[in-house]
Design an enzyme around this catalytic site. Structure first.
Site, mmCIF file in Angstrom:
data_model
loop_
_atom_site.group_PDB
_atom_site.id
_atom_site.type_symbol
_atom_site.label_atom_id
_atom_site.label_comp_id
_atom_site.label_asym_id
_atom_site.label_seq_id
_atom_site.Cartn_x
_atom_site.Cartn_y
_atom_site.Cartn_z
ATOM 1 N N GLU A 187 14.232 -15.650 -0.095
ATOM 2 C CA GLU A 187 14.616 -16.807 0.735
ATOM 3 C C GLU A 187 13.603 -17.936 0.578
ATOM 4 O O GLU A 187 13.843 -19.060 0.974
ATOM 5 C CB GLU A 187 14.632 -16.405 2.218
ATOM 6 C CG GLU A 187 15.820 -15.574 2.614
ATOM 7 C CD GLU A 187 15.660 -15.071 4.049
ATOM 8 O OE1 GLU A 187 14.903 -15.675 4.840
ATOM 9 O OE2 GLU A 187 16.300 -14.038 4.345
ATOM 10 N N ASP A 239 0.834 -1.204 0.000
ATOM 11 C CA ASP A 239 0.000 0.000 0.000
ATOM 12 C C ASP A 239 0.873 1.261 0.000
ATOM 13 O O ASP A 239 1.874 1.334 0.715
ATOM 14 C CB ASP A 239 -0.857 -0.028 1.282
ATOM 15 C CG ASP A 239 -1.961 1.005 1.279
ATOM 16 O OD1 ASP A 239 -2.849 0.915 0.424
ATOM 17 O OD2 ASP A 239 -1.948 1.892 2.156
HETATM 18 C C1 BGC Z 1 -5.563 2.150 -0.505
HETATM 19 C C2 BGC Z 1 -6.720 2.929 -0.002
HETATM 20 C C3 BGC Z 1 -6.362 3.478 1.364
HETATM 21 C C4 BGC Z 1 -5.035 4.243 1.335
HETATM 22 C C5 BGC Z 1 -4.486 4.479 2.703
HETATM 23 C C6 BGC Z 1 -4.538 3.260 -0.648
HETATM 24 O O1 BGC Z 1 -3.930 3.549 -1.656
HETATM 25 O O2 BGC Z 1 -5.789 1.492 -1.718
HETATM 26 O O3 BGC Z 1 -7.896 2.192 0.044
HETATM 27 O O4 BGC Z 1 -7.369 4.333 1.787
HETATM 28 O O5 BGC Z 1 -4.056 3.551 0.629
HETATM 29 O O6 BGC Z 1 -4.025 3.289 3.247
#
Ligand code: BGC
Length: 556
Positions: free
Chosen positions: A258, A208
């Site tokens: 790994e 993310d």
């Molecule tokens: C996720 C979102 C989220 C954000 C913060 C993003 O890019 O896809 O759904 O709200 O990251 O974590």
């Protein structure tokens, strides 16, 4: 423990990955929230659909300030969604059906309920606990002025003040404090998290906001928002896409390697395309999302440019491209394509988030052309499924679902809605639980309703309804995914000139061709081996007439 052949280190390169938003997929325990056992109960559905992998959006303990992207414990399952034992059962149910599992890692921020943040609040200024986050004194004689005027991603200020007067940074909601990636505890803990899931048999990771982790906020005073936005994002920006973030991923890559087969990773990195290869190369995460099509219109010229560009980027970095038309953060693509194209800024980006103006239910706003939107979505989907690289599909798109706009303010959950005071309704409309049955309580999602109400028209798009309709989106996705196996032997394609700007055609090395008519005038193509089409087509006298807004696949 993975059941896949150890030699298949490249399974992800052309995989079709199905994104599950767990709280809205299937609810096995009838509490209105989708859960892990719900996913297990639908393993046969996923197998029949023909996907190679699933990516699970966060299912970890969370206060749901941001749909689970506010993680309170990275190495556990939210008790409302099940237990680690349920997770293991799901993993083996999917693995035994040849479906790999990718989990979401959220390293930029934790939840404010995470034990570290709670400890940081208690420990006070200058403590090692606070150093795991980004705390700072405010401006002004008493420090009661906000450290900078930066605006958080969901709206509102990026800094929140705590009881003793310090401020902490949150690029997203206040319940999502940003971590300090210069702190060694933070680095060590994420390695532990990755190992935890990889040891359990997870096959890959979606990272993310992968471009944000490392920051340099050493300047005093901090730049204003205007100054920050004007700094080039070239590896030295204080906040985004700093070159040093690659040190984190080099360390993770060593850990991924790994394992046998090595664990894959895909970056959610919103960076300029010339910087994508930094994330999508074998020494870093390995693959990166290409979101260009999320911002494109249903337009042949734009599609061709995006495809050519991304295939060459991927080839240059040793990765494979990804194709994405929908996910949990954007208006579903049948809806986008059923609305007028958004106005564009000078740099070519859409001036507003596509579909938002319609979601506001402005009586003078555009009217959604449902049928046309879905027709275009079917054509675009079958176009990208024919391309080399991997495709990420978002739950419900195989049903042709439109965005749900009929949610009341009182039913909204997305922090965007609250932080912008309703100015932007946010992303809830693509997160409404899936319709499995044509009627009945929550359309078969669960036994006791669903955490978002489903609109009446959902029944028409249910799995049950579409199973029985040979022309349904579900049947089309299944056929495309089955046929696609024949295309996955190579990672290249060649454009075929069509003589029309609104018709794209390409050929894969096995001789298969994909032809998409983005226009409205029919297009005739010489063949008698149509393998798949997004709308009914007729082949006569060695020619297929491709109607407007339609894709055909031609067997080689
Ligand atoms: C996720 C979102 C989220 C954000 C913060 C993003 O890019 O896809 O759904 O709200 O990251 O974590």
């Amino acid at each position: 423990m993975s059941i896949f052949p150890a030699s298949d280190a490249n399974w992800w390169r052309q995989a079709v990955v199905y994104q599950i938003y767990p709280r809205s997929f299937a609810d096995a325990n009838g509490d209105g929230l989708g859960d892990i056992a719900g996913i297990t109960s639908r393993a046969d559905y996923l197998q029949q659909l023909g996907v190679d992998a699933v990516w699970l959006s966060p299912f970890y303990p969370s206060e749901l300030a941001d749909g689970g992207y506010d993680v309170a414990d990275y190495r556990n399952v939210d008790p409302r969604l099940g237990s680690l034992a349920d997770f293991d059962k799901m993993l083996s149910a999917l693995h035994s059906r040849d479906i790999r599992v990718i989990v979401d890692i959220v390293p930029n921020h934790t939840s404010d309920q995470h034990e570290w943040f709670q400890a940081a609040l208690k420990a006070g200024r200058g403590s090692p606990e606070r150093d795991r986050y980004i705390f700072r004194e405010g401006k002004g004689p008493n420090g009661d002025e906000i450290p900078s005027d930066w605006v958080a991603s969901f709206g509102g200020p990026s800094w929140t003040r705590v009881e003793d007067g310090q401020w902490y940074l949150h690029n997203f909601a206040p319940q999502q404090p940003d971590l300090n990636w210069s702190n060694p505890d933070v680095r060590a803990d994420f390695v532990k998290t990755i190992r935890f899931w990889a040891d359990r048999g997870v096959d890959g990771f979606r990272i993310d906001v992968a471009h944000m982790l490392v920051k340099d906020l050493s300047m005093d005073p901090l730049p204003t928002k205007e100054e920050l936005d004007a700094i080039p994002v070239d590896g030295n920006h204080p906040m985004w896409d700093r070159d040093e973030v690659q040190d984190v991923y080099a360390q993770w890559r060593a850990v991924f390697n790994e394992y046998d087969p090595p664990r894959m990773a895909v970056a959610e990195a919103w960076v300029a395309s010339d910087r994508v290869p930094r994330y999508a190369n074998p020494h870093s995460l390995g693959q990166s999302f290409n979101f260009d099509l999320l911002e494109a219109d249903f337009d042949a010229v734009q599609f061709r440019r995006i495809v050519t560009h991304n295939l060459s980027l991927a080839a240059g970095s040793g990765s494979s491209s990804t194709w994405v038309l929908s996910n949990h953060d954007v208006v579903r693509h049948p809806t986008r394509y059923g609305l007028p194209n958004p106005a564009r800024r000078a740099d070519g980006k859409p001036a507003i988030k596509h579909g938002q103006e319609w979601l506001q239910r402005d009586p003078d706003g555009p009217v959604l052309q449902r049928e046309q939107g879905l027709r275009r979505a079917r054509a675009a989907t079958t176009f990208i499924l024919g391309l080399p690289g991997s495709t990420y599909i978002y739950q419900g798109e195989e049903l042709g679902l439109h965005e749900v706009y009929e949610l009341d303010s009182s039913e909204r959950q997305d922090p965007t809605f609250f932080r912008t005071h309703g100015e932007e309704v946010g992303r809830d409309g693509c997160r409404v639980p899936l319709p499995w049955t044509a009627s009945g309580t929550s359309h078969g999602f669960g036994a006791n309703g669903s955490h978002f109400p489903q609109p009446d028209w959902f029944g028409k798009y249910s799995v049950e309804t579409e199973e029985g309709d040979l022309e349904s989106p579900l049947r089309m996705y299944r056929s495309a995914l089955a046929l696609r196996k024949q295309l996955e032997t190579s990672e290249t394609m060649e454009w075929i000139e069509t003589g029309r700007d609104d018709v794209l055609a390409f050929e894969r090395p096995n001789g298969w061709k994909v032809v998409t008519n983005f226009g409205t005038e029919p297009y005739a193509y010489a063949t008698d081996t149509v393998a798949l089409s997004s709308e009914p087509v007729f082949v006569e006298n060695g020619k297929v007439e491709i109607p407007g807004e339609t894709t055909v696949w031609i067997a080689g």
